[in-house]
Design a protein around this motif. Structure first.
Motif, mmCIF file in Angstrom:
data_model
loop_
_atom_site.group_PDB
_atom_site.id
_atom_site.type_symbol
_atom_site.label_atom_id
_atom_site.label_comp_id
_atom_site.label_asym_id
_atom_site.label_seq_id
_atom_site.Cartn_x
_atom_site.Cartn_y
_atom_site.Cartn_z
ATOM 1 N N ALA A 326 9.233 -45.903 44.141
ATOM 2 C CA ALA A 326 8.267 -45.322 43.371
ATOM 3 C C ALA A 326 7.258 -46.274 41.890
ATOM 4 O O ALA A 326 6.575 -46.079 42.357
ATOM 5 C CB ALA A 326 7.715 -43.904 43.901
ATOM 6 N N ILE A 327 8.094 -46.355 41.470
ATOM 7 C CA ILE A 327 7.773 -46.905 40.115
ATOM 8 C C ILE A 327 7.871 -48.368 40.368
ATOM 9 O O ILE A 327 7.359 -48.769 39.718
ATOM 10 C CB ILE A 327 9.308 -46.755 39.031
ATOM 11 N N ARG A 329 6.893 -49.638 43.186
ATOM 12 C CA ARG A 329 5.313 -49.558 43.617
ATOM 13 C C ARG A 329 4.281 -49.164 42.783
ATOM 14 O O ARG A 329 2.838 -50.236 43.026
ATOM 15 C CB ARG A 329 5.215 -48.482 44.496
ATOM 16 N N LYS A 330 4.409 -48.529 41.761
ATOM 17 C CA LYS A 330 3.593 -48.460 40.778
ATOM 18 C C LYS A 330 3.372 -49.761 39.764
ATOM 19 O O LYS A 330 1.630 -50.197 39.421
ATOM 20 C CB LYS A 330 3.342 -47.076 39.871
ATOM 21 N N THR A 331 4.111 -50.067 39.233
ATOM 22 C CA THR A 331 4.287 -51.512 38.363
ATOM 23 C C THR A 331 3.804 -52.843 38.423
ATOM 24 O O THR A 331 3.670 -52.904 37.834
ATOM 25 C CB THR A 331 5.761 -51.371 37.658
ATOM 26 N N SER A 335 7.441 -53.313 47.113
ATOM 27 C CA SER A 335 8.445 -51.514 47.178
ATOM 28 C C SER A 335 9.325 -52.211 48.721
ATOM 29 O O SER A 335 8.823 -53.120 49.016
ATOM 30 C CB SER A 335 7.730 -50.574 47.459
#
Length: 337
Positions: A326-327, A329-331, A335
């Motif tokens: 999740a981290i 994918r956001k940064t 992923s």
């Protein structure tokens, strides 16, 4: 009316179907299912060789990964070898409470966390660095020979690696202690002092696996468009600048995927890797969950307790990989799923 659903009578199927928003006749559920089946059969005929080749891999995961999951029920039982899973009494979460009541388990869990963290910090970047260095070699024959030499230890078992390490670190005949004595220093019994065991475990793992890990990164480097480097040279960028601006950003998705896979196995450092170096003198700093499970579960026959430890390890790994994914994918936008 245009834009509203029309109810049409399907004479062929003998049932009502709903038209589209513009009045077109939508296929019935039976027709859609038949079309999907035909599409699947067509795809199977086209790629049947690939499907057949994948069968052994699928069977491997079914037999050795998914079927054993049913044995996890022992973690919630007081398992009796003669009664089996079906007749052994259920005890709920008692085995999990028992884990954290033992000071020995807390110490071993802490050892596993530290060794896993050291592996991520020190061992994970080494294949990336090696791949970048190998990529700069322009003599093809020398590059291939060097690459072969550094990944050959991967094919040696941990028993052989352990024997080599014991010979190198021997306090009497080991080459390291020979150098220390030549410098006027006292020899060190590396495997007999608990302060060195973690460094030995990480160092031996780097020596064995770093070269093999470079293969994936070299493949990623080979896929970079050479025109990017040509444009950078025209702009006056040197090799170091090209590496920072082109090479590393291009292989960053590969780095992130492998990093996520590594943190998913954070607590699975490996039984053989530790067991060959472990002894009574360094056990307090080198003992990990895998060796503890072997000693207590297989030798001590506490099957339910060690199954609970294994399930706990799997849960930690799942949480780490989901959170890391999740981290990531956001940064970075990369992923696993």
């Amino acid at each position: 009316m245009v834009g509203t659903a029309l109810r049409l009578y399907d004479e062929q199927e003998g049932k009502l179907t709903t038209g589209g928003p513009y009045g077109e006749h939508q296929p019935s559920t039976r027709h859609a299912s038949s079309a999907r089946n035909r599409e699947w059969l067509s795809s199977f005929r086209k790629y049947k060789a690939i499907y057949l080749i994948s069968i052994p891999g699928i069977l491997y995961f079914l037999v050795f990964k998914y079927v054993p999951l049913f044995g996890s029920a022992m973690a919630f039982q007081e398992y009796n070898l003669f009664k089996g899973i079906w007749e052994s009494p259920w005890v709920g979460l008692d085995q999990f409470y028992r884990m954290f009541q033992y000071d020995e388990f807390i110490r071993i869990f802490w050892n596993t966390l530290l060794i896993g963290m050291y592996s991520i910090v020190f061992a994970f970047p080494i294949p990336i660095i090696l791949a970048l260095l190998l990529n700069e070699i322009r003599i093809v024959l020398y590059k291939r020979v060097l690459q072969t030499v550094i990944y050959m230890p991967h094919f040696l078992s941990w028993v052989i690696i352990g024997g080599i390490a014991v010979g190198i670190l021997s306090p009497t005949t080991g080459i390291i202690n020979q150098i220390l004595m030549w410098l006027g220093m006292e020899p060190i019994y590396f495997l007999g002092e608990e302060g060195y065991i973690r460094s030995i475990l990480i160092g031996s793992g780097i020596w064995k696996e770093a070269g093999w890990g470079t293969i994936i990164y070299l493949a990623a480097l080979a896929g970079i468009n050479p025109d990017l480097y040509e444009a950078a040279r025209v702009d006056g960028a040197n090799r170091w600048r090209q590496t920072l601006s082109i090479t590393i950003p291009s292989i960053l998705p590969t780095i992130m995927i492998l990093f996520l896979l590594n943190i998913g196995n954070f607590l699975d450092f490996g039984f053989e890797r530790v067991f060959v170096f472990l002894n009574a003198l360094n056990e307090s700093k080198g003992d990990i969950l895998d060796t503890y499970i072997y000693r207590v579960g297989l030798l001590g026959q506490q099957y339910s307790y060690t199954t609970a430890i294994g399930l706990f390890k799997s849960l930690i790994g799942l949480l780490l990989i989901v959170g890391g994914n999740a981290i990531s994918r956001k940064t970075t936008g990369n992923s696993l799923y």
